[in-house]
Each structure stands twice: as structure tokens, then as C-alpha cells.
Design a protein around this motif. Sequence first.
Motif, PDB file in Angstrom:
ATOM      1  N   CYS A   1       0.859  -1.171   0.000  1.00  0.00           N
ATOM      2  CA  CYS A   1       0.000   0.000   0.000  1.00  0.00           C
ATOM      3  C   CYS A   1       0.899   1.225   0.000  1.00  0.00           C
ATOM      4  O   CYS A   1       1.982   1.205   0.568  1.00  0.00           O
ATOM      5  CB  CYS A   1      -0.883   0.029   1.246  1.00  0.00           C
ATOM      6  SG  CYS A   1      -1.826  -1.478   1.480  1.00  0.00           S
TER       7      CYS A   1
ATOM      8  N   SER B   1       1.337   5.081   1.057  1.00  0.00           N
ATOM      9  CA  SER B   1       0.784   6.219   1.794  1.00  0.00           C
ATOM     10  C   SER B   1       1.106   7.524   1.071  1.00  0.00           C
ATOM     11  O   SER B   1       0.425   8.528   1.275  1.00  0.00           O
ATOM     12  CB  SER B   1       1.343   6.275   3.217  1.00  0.00           C
ATOM     13  OG  SER B   1       2.673   6.745   3.205  1.00  0.00           O
TER      14      SER B   1
ATOM     15  N   ARG C   1      -3.749   8.879   4.638  1.00  0.00           N
ATOM     16  CA  ARG C   1      -3.765   7.641   3.888  1.00  0.00           C
ATOM     17  C   ARG C   1      -3.093   6.526   4.677  1.00  0.00           C
ATOM     18  O   ARG C   1      -3.563   5.384   4.676  1.00  0.00           O
ATOM     19  CB  ARG C   1      -3.053   7.836   2.554  1.00  0.00           C
ATOM     20  CG  ARG C   1      -3.887   7.249   1.493  1.00  0.00           C
ATOM     21  CD  ARG C   1      -3.898   7.822   0.158  1.00  0.00           C
ATOM     22  NE  ARG C   1      -2.742   7.555  -0.646  1.00  0.00           N
ATOM     23  CZ  ARG C   1      -2.667   7.966  -1.900  1.00  0.00           C
ATOM     24  NH1 ARG C   1      -3.684   8.609  -2.445  1.00  0.00           N
ATOM     25  NH2 ARG C   1      -1.613   7.727  -2.606  1.00  0.00           N
TER      26      ARG C   1
ATOM     27  N   TYR D   1      -5.007   3.045   5.545  1.00  0.00           N
ATOM     28  CA  TYR D   1      -4.542   1.712   5.184  1.00  0.00           C
ATOM     29  C   TYR D   1      -4.334   0.849   6.419  1.00  0.00           C
ATOM     30  O   TYR D   1      -4.689  -0.322   6.432  1.00  0.00           O
ATOM     31  CB  TYR D   1      -3.256   1.794   4.368  1.00  0.00           C
ATOM     32  CG  TYR D   1      -3.521   2.006   2.893  1.00  0.00           C
ATOM     33  CD1 TYR D   1      -4.287   1.090   2.175  1.00  0.00           C
ATOM     34  CD2 TYR D   1      -3.034   3.104   2.218  1.00  0.00           C
ATOM     35  CE1 TYR D   1      -4.551   1.273   0.829  1.00  0.00           C
ATOM     36  CE2 TYR D   1      -3.288   3.298   0.869  1.00  0.00           C
ATOM     37  CZ  TYR D   1      -4.049   2.371   0.178  1.00  0.00           C
ATOM     38  OH  TYR D   1      -4.312   2.558  -1.147  1.00  0.00           O
TER      39      TYR D   1
ATOM     40  N   HIS E   1      -7.660  -0.394   7.593  1.00  0.00           N
ATOM     41  CA  HIS E   1      -8.186  -1.397   6.674  1.00  0.00           C
ATOM     42  C   HIS E   1      -7.480  -2.734   6.877  1.00  0.00           C
ATOM     43  O   HIS E   1      -8.101  -3.788   6.902  1.00  0.00           O
ATOM     44  CB  HIS E   1      -7.979  -0.907   5.248  1.00  0.00           C
ATOM     45  CG  HIS E   1      -8.783  -1.638   4.222  1.00  0.00           C
ATOM     46  ND1 HIS E   1     -10.034  -1.222   3.842  1.00  0.00           N
ATOM     47  CD2 HIS E   1      -8.520  -2.744   3.501  1.00  0.00           C
ATOM     48  CE1 HIS E   1     -10.498  -2.058   2.925  1.00  0.00           C
ATOM     49  NE2 HIS E   1      -9.605  -2.990   2.695  1.00  0.00           N
TER      50      HIS E   1
ATOM     51  N   THR F   1     -12.225  -3.378  -1.652  1.00  0.00           N
ATOM     52  CA  THR F   1     -10.814  -3.438  -1.992  1.00  0.00           C
ATOM     53  C   THR F   1     -10.609  -3.704  -3.479  1.00  0.00           C
ATOM     54  O   THR F   1     -11.289  -4.542  -4.058  1.00  0.00           O
ATOM     55  CB  THR F   1     -10.146  -4.595  -1.218  1.00  0.00           C
ATOM     56  OG1 THR F   1     -10.452  -4.470   0.164  1.00  0.00           O
ATOM     57  CG2 THR F   1      -8.658  -4.565  -1.418  1.00  0.00           C
TER      58      THR F   1
ATOM     59  N   GLU G   1      -4.960   4.434  -7.861  1.00  0.00           N
ATOM     60  CA  GLU G   1      -5.225   4.740  -6.468  1.00  0.00           C
ATOM     61  C   GLU G   1      -6.104   5.983  -6.323  1.00  0.00           C
ATOM     62  O   GLU G   1      -6.976   6.045  -5.461  1.00  0.00           O
ATOM     63  CB  GLU G   1      -3.908   4.965  -5.736  1.00  0.00           C
ATOM     64  CG  GLU G   1      -4.099   5.170  -4.258  1.00  0.00           C
ATOM     65  CD  GLU G   1      -2.941   4.581  -3.479  1.00  0.00           C
ATOM     66  OE1 GLU G   1      -1.813   4.661  -3.969  1.00  0.00           O
ATOM     67  OE2 GLU G   1      -3.197   4.035  -2.399  1.00  0.00           O
TER      68      GLU G   1
ATOM     69  N   GLU H   1      -9.456   5.735  -4.349  1.00  0.00           N
ATOM     70  CA  GLU H   1      -9.643   6.498  -3.129  1.00  0.00           C
ATOM     71  C   GLU H   1     -10.933   7.318  -3.177  1.00  0.00           C
ATOM     72  O   GLU H   1     -11.684   7.376  -2.211  1.00  0.00           O
ATOM     73  CB  GLU H   1      -8.447   7.418  -2.899  1.00  0.00           C
ATOM     74  CG  GLU H   1      -8.428   8.003  -1.506  1.00  0.00           C
ATOM     75  CD  GLU H   1      -7.185   8.850  -1.271  1.00  0.00           C
ATOM     76  OE1 GLU H   1      -6.576   9.288  -2.258  1.00  0.00           O
ATOM     77  OE2 GLU H   1      -6.850   9.067  -0.093  1.00  0.00           O
TER      78      GLU H   1
ATOM     79  N   SER I   1      -9.840   0.735  -1.033  1.00  0.00           N
ATOM     80  CA  SER I   1      -8.417   0.624  -0.792  1.00  0.00           C
ATOM     81  C   SER I   1      -7.790  -0.118  -1.957  1.00  0.00           C
ATOM     82  O   SER I   1      -8.442  -0.936  -2.595  1.00  0.00           O
ATOM     83  CB  SER I   1      -8.151  -0.142   0.502  1.00  0.00           C
ATOM     84  OG  SER I   1      -8.550   0.629   1.609  1.00  0.00           O
TER      85      SER I   1
ATOM     86  N   TYR J   1      -4.697  -2.601  -3.078  1.00  0.00           N
ATOM     87  CA  TYR J   1      -3.555  -3.438  -2.761  1.00  0.00           C
ATOM     88  C   TYR J   1      -2.744  -3.603  -4.031  1.00  0.00           C
ATOM     89  O   TYR J   1      -3.300  -3.908  -5.077  1.00  0.00           O
ATOM     90  CB  TYR J   1      -4.004  -4.819  -2.292  1.00  0.00           C
ATOM     91  CG  TYR J   1      -4.652  -4.834  -0.930  1.00  0.00           C
ATOM     92  CD1 TYR J   1      -4.393  -3.841   0.003  1.00  0.00           C
ATOM     93  CD2 TYR J   1      -5.509  -5.865  -0.582  1.00  0.00           C
ATOM     94  CE1 TYR J   1      -4.982  -3.876   1.248  1.00  0.00           C
ATOM     95  CE2 TYR J   1      -6.109  -5.901   0.671  1.00  0.00           C
ATOM     96  CZ  TYR J   1      -5.845  -4.908   1.585  1.00  0.00           C
ATOM     97  OH  TYR J   1      -6.433  -4.942   2.814  1.00  0.00           O
TER      98      TYR J   1
END
Lengths: 346, 346
Positions: A109, A111, A117, A121, A124, B75, B96, B100, B105, B107
Motif C-alpha cells: 500500500c 501512503s 492515507r 490503510y 483497513h 478493496t 489509487e 480512493e 483501498s 492493494y
Amino acid sequence: MLKRSSTSIENGDRMAGVKDVAAYAGVSLGTVSNVLNRPERVSPATRRKVEQAMAELGFVRNEAARHLRSGRSRTLAYVMLDAANPFFTDVAAGIEETAESGHFSLYMCNSGQRADREAGYLAHLVEQRVQGILVTPIDPEAPHLASVARRGTPVVIVDRTTRDESLCSVAVDDVLGGSLAVEHLLDRGHQRIAFVGGPESIGQVRDRLVGARQGLAAAGAPDITVIETLATTVREGRQAGERLLGLARAKRPTAAFCANDLLALGLLQQVVASGLRVPDDLAIVGYDDIYFAGAAAVPLTSVRQPRHELGRRAAELVLDEADNADHVHQQVVLLPELVARTSTLG
Amino acid sequence: MLKRSSTSIENGDRMAGVKDVAAYAGVSLGTVSNVLNRPERVSPATRRKVEQAMAELGFVRNEAARHLRSGRSRTLAYVMLDAANPFFTDVAAGIEETAESGHFSLYMCNSGQRADREAGYLAHLVEQRVQGILVTPIDPEAPHLASVARRGTPVVIVDRTTRDESLCSVAVDDVLGGSLAVEHLLDRGHQRIAFVGGPESIGQVRDRLVGARQGLAAAGAPDITVIETLATTVREGRQAGERLLGLARAKRPTAAFCANDLLALGLLQQVVASGLRVPDDLAIVGYDDIYFAGAAAVPLTSVRQPRHELGRRAAELVLDEADNADHVHQQVVLLPELVARTSTLG
DNA sequence: TTGCGGGATTGAAAGGTTTCAATTCGATGG
DNA sequence: CCATCGAATTGAAACCTTTCAATCCCGCAA
């Protein structure tokens, strides 16, 4: 066995579950589960029957249910500071190597240096009950990190140290790295040295400067000229170059130590564009030894961090914390190494 | 309300669940769930009571159970070809952004060009029941991609096209990109042009060469000199440079079009190291316009791919497929754009 | 023939959440 | 004071898998 006429995978409405497989294969629920988890305990004939049923129905395990029932998942996650920085993707590669050999999957992930963010994450991932979280945090002392750990998900800080003893961390000795860079420059005969980097709020930048100063002090050399930047990017490196070259020739430093390679690359560009020569007019040392450092127009001398090992060690720690009851928290510090190239050797 | 004396987060044995929260707050299970999912339906007083209980017990939603019960997770995942390549991390940033804004989220998983890893991640993600998968595959025609989609998880191919009409894809027109590069060089007066790239098994390399040839043919110029490489790396670029410079001066190309920027950077280095000048002795065009292209010793002319938009569009498609019942599969093709810099302009 | 051992198989319970139909409660209007 | 209504709250069922104690079956020894 009632065959479906379709391609055998489609399922109109719902996805097939163990129950469907059991019915289709004419066995019980438990048997299907056994085929899945302890195949040696079920007779070859039955096993084949079940496996065929699974294939024909396009059965896919439901990880959510699976792990709801039986504790934990087989997933690690790495929340990185900046996915666009080659340094962090290399660290991630190291993590992945260890994760893979332990049959874990790694989710990455990004940030992107944003605290919200990062928090998002982390939340989550905890809800997802991943086995462990590796994180290069914006602020290693932020309380939410420790609080995640206390809630039961192992957390390891990567590339930062933390005073919080309830967390593991793996970092590289940036103070030492700073000394190495400066000592190398002193060895090459430089006395007036500049430090390019900033802002000081970034822990690494701070430590590297501290190390550089220590190196100079130990050698009795004059203090370093600090050229502070607003970020550690190529663009800022170029601007730092302008400022550096604007100094009167007599007092202009003969060498520059940059807080990372991006800055060094920018500085290099600016110097070359001004018609000066590296290292004759200005020697340059970078930090991180990212791939592009060695591949620059003038290959850069740089302080290499063992980024692969950084990732590996961190992953080992998080796995240990996850399944070793008497795990003790550790603060691992690795050693950097200077890689000398043309930008200081001429 | 029986308060615990501890720091209020610890829970010795098990993690607190809704049931514990309900008991602690003196309300029913359903109410806790309502606080979580439809807070407007529960009276302020009760809500506060429950929220406090959650805080004191350190309650964290169990995502597995949550989504086991209620369909799907929030996700998305992006399986990328090479996390170390800045191009792909930029695509990821685009994804992303969209993710967002839809409160998803993201991955990221790295296949690192290994088919087994790609397959492993896809399986894991399907078991995890992610809402959608974006993937830059090793082979866009590989059957396992479509089969994942058919099993119910939306899949979008990124940066590749596929003949399979049952999949969405978003790509950039590489043939056009090749033409653009060559046309630019022709405009600058070059006639003898080299193509540096390989292996041809990589779809992009193939297409870019095809485009280049089309451009030349349209202008009635002589065919291109192909210098085939074994990979698209800086190192290979340097070696290609050696070969190129080894040609007799009279027939040596005056310009080179490289299949990507890494190759172009390597070539550039080699040429400069040999004492020749760019673009006077050799003009160079790269591809991708990665960040380091503009930051090179001689800033590189490059064909820019709208990588951010690539990611955004792909994410939009996967979200649409996920929750729009009458989604139709699309093959989106975006247009590249030439960014002219010193390496061809002098 | 009976009893027994042990591998294969079974079926119910559990795990934590969400959903939803049902219930409670208080207030409002007649 | 009763009937009614709506908002707040409740509790059981459902989601899908794994686990584990219990059962079954078969061959073999006594």
C-alpha cells in the motif's frame, strides 16, 4: 452425477461453495473440507471425485469464511512511504522474497507521505486481520502505530527507528552513513564540504547531517556548509546547484554530500549544465545507491543501504512476532556502505 | 457500566467483537451493528454509549466476517508487472486516485514478470473476493485471466490489449507512438534511423517497431536499422550503444529510437562516454517519459504515455463492471504524445 | 461368530458480522 | 383514556468454512 450443459464454470447466480461441491460429488461437507486441507486423509477415489466436482463447478475457496473460522490469513502488508521511489520498491522486493518463502502473499500500500492515507490503510489492514504489517511511517513515534500493535497485529517499522520499545524496527545507521560519506571526501583531499538536503523534519536527513558533522569534527576539519532543500527531489537538487554555484569561487565548497540520490542527480545535472566538471570542480556523494545513481552521466558515488536485507529482516521479524509466542521486540540497525564511483574518483 | 482498570485497550485473550461491545454497552447486537452501519437510525444517546464501549474495548471490525455476511469488500488490487519500473508505479498512482475517491483501498502486488507469481496472486485475490482486479499481465491472452473474470471477479487488463472480448482493457497506442517518434526525427532532417529494443516477444516492443516502420514507409525513407536487445534495461542500452558506435561512420544512423527510456538512458551514457555529442552526433528518442528522462544529463526526447490516465480509466472500468449490472466490456486505447527535449533539439 | 482396531467419512457447532422481520416504547391525536 | 403511528431497538437467521467428536465400515484375530 448430473452434468450441467454449460461450460461447467458458469453458475448463473451464486458462486459454488463447499456445500454445492459436496452435493455434486455426493459426499459430505466435511469430506470436501478434508480434500482441501488434509488430502492425505481421504481415499484416493473420493478425492478424485471431489476434485472433479470442484473443477466442474469452478469452486473457489472463500478466504473470508475460511479465516473467520480458523484464526488468521496468510497475508502480509507493507505500507510504504513513496511507491515512486526506487529505494522503497527495492525494500519491498526484499520483503516479498521472505514472504514468498513462507507462503505468504504481500500486499503493498502506498501512503504517498500522507498521514491520512497511512492511517486509512492501517485501519483497513487491521480489519482485514492480516498476519503482520510492515510500515515505513511518516512519523515513527505516532501513537497509532503502537496502538495497532497493541490491538494484536504485529507491526514492524522499516527504515526508521522508534523509541517505542513495544515495536520492532529495522533501520540503517544514517549517522554512520553520513560519516562514511564525509570521510571519503576528506580522504580525497576535500576540506570545504557542502551538505545538500532538507527539510530537517525528515529523520533521515537529520541523522545524515549529524553523521557528516561528526566525521568532520573527528578530522578537525571546518564545519559543513548546509544548503537546505524543501524536499528530496531532483528538482530541489538542481536549485541547490544554482545556489552552490552562486557562491564566490574562493569559498565555494569543492565537494557536496547529498541527503539522497535524487538530490545528487539534480545537483549533478545543474553542475554539468553550467559547464563545470565533476569531480574536478565539484565532487558529489549521494545516498541510497539507487539504480539510476550508477547509471548517471557521471556515475555517482553513493552510500548504499542494504535495502534488500532491510526488507528481509523486517519480514522475518514480523513473521516471528506473528507465530512465536515468546517473541522479543528488537531494534535492528544495519550498516551502510560507501560505493565509490566517478563522481568523486575522477 | 463496569470499567476496566487497565489501559482500556488490552484484552488479554480474544479481540473484542460486536457481542462484547453490546454486552458492555448494555444494548443488543443489532444496535451495535446499526451504530456501525446506519448511525442515523440510532438515538444519539445510545450511539454515544456504544461508541464509548467500542473505544474502551478497542473494538475493531472483523472484515472477514463482515464481508462474509454482506457480499463484497471494498478493496481493489493491481497486479503489476514490475514494481521497480517507475512507469508502473505511476499507473498505480492513477488507479489509487480513482480508488480512493470511491472509498476503496488498493492493494498492489508485484508479479515481477514471473508467471507463477502472477497466477498465485490472482488466486489469492479471488479467494479474498476483492471487488476487482487490475492487471498488467505477462501474457494478455493467457486463459487464466478470462477464467478469473468468468468466475465473477471483474478483471481489467492494463497497458496491454487482448483479443478476448470478455475482458476490459486500457492500453496506449504503441503503433502510433512509434510513428510519432520517427516522424519527429524525419522532421529534424534525419534519414538513417536505428531502432533499439527487444526482445520481440514483448508486445509493446513489437508494436513500437511496427509504428516506426510505418512512419518511415509513409515518408518514403529507407528502412530502419534494428539493434535488438535482450531486455529493456539501462545495461542493454549501453551495449546497444557499443554496437551502434561500432558501425562505419558513413553508414551509421544519425538518430536512434529506443523502445523505452531505460534503453535510451543507457544508450545516451555510452554515446557521451565515447566522446560523441547528443544530438549532434546522434539524436535519441526514448519511450515512456519516465521522470528520469527529463532529468538525464542530456534531457531526453520521449514518447509520453498518459500513464496516470491509464490507471484512472482502468480503475473506472473495473468499478463499473463491479457494480453496474449492464456493464459492457470495452477496449480503450489512449493516445501517446511526443515530448521534445534536448536529445533531439540540440 | 464376535470383538476389535483403525482408516474413512459424517454432521453439527462455531466463528463475528449483517440483515430484516418483529417487537417495544413513547408520543400524538381523537 | 384508547388507538395508532413511527422511531428505536431487538434477536434470530444467514453467510461459508473448518474443526472435531462421533459414527461407520471392513478386515482380521480370537
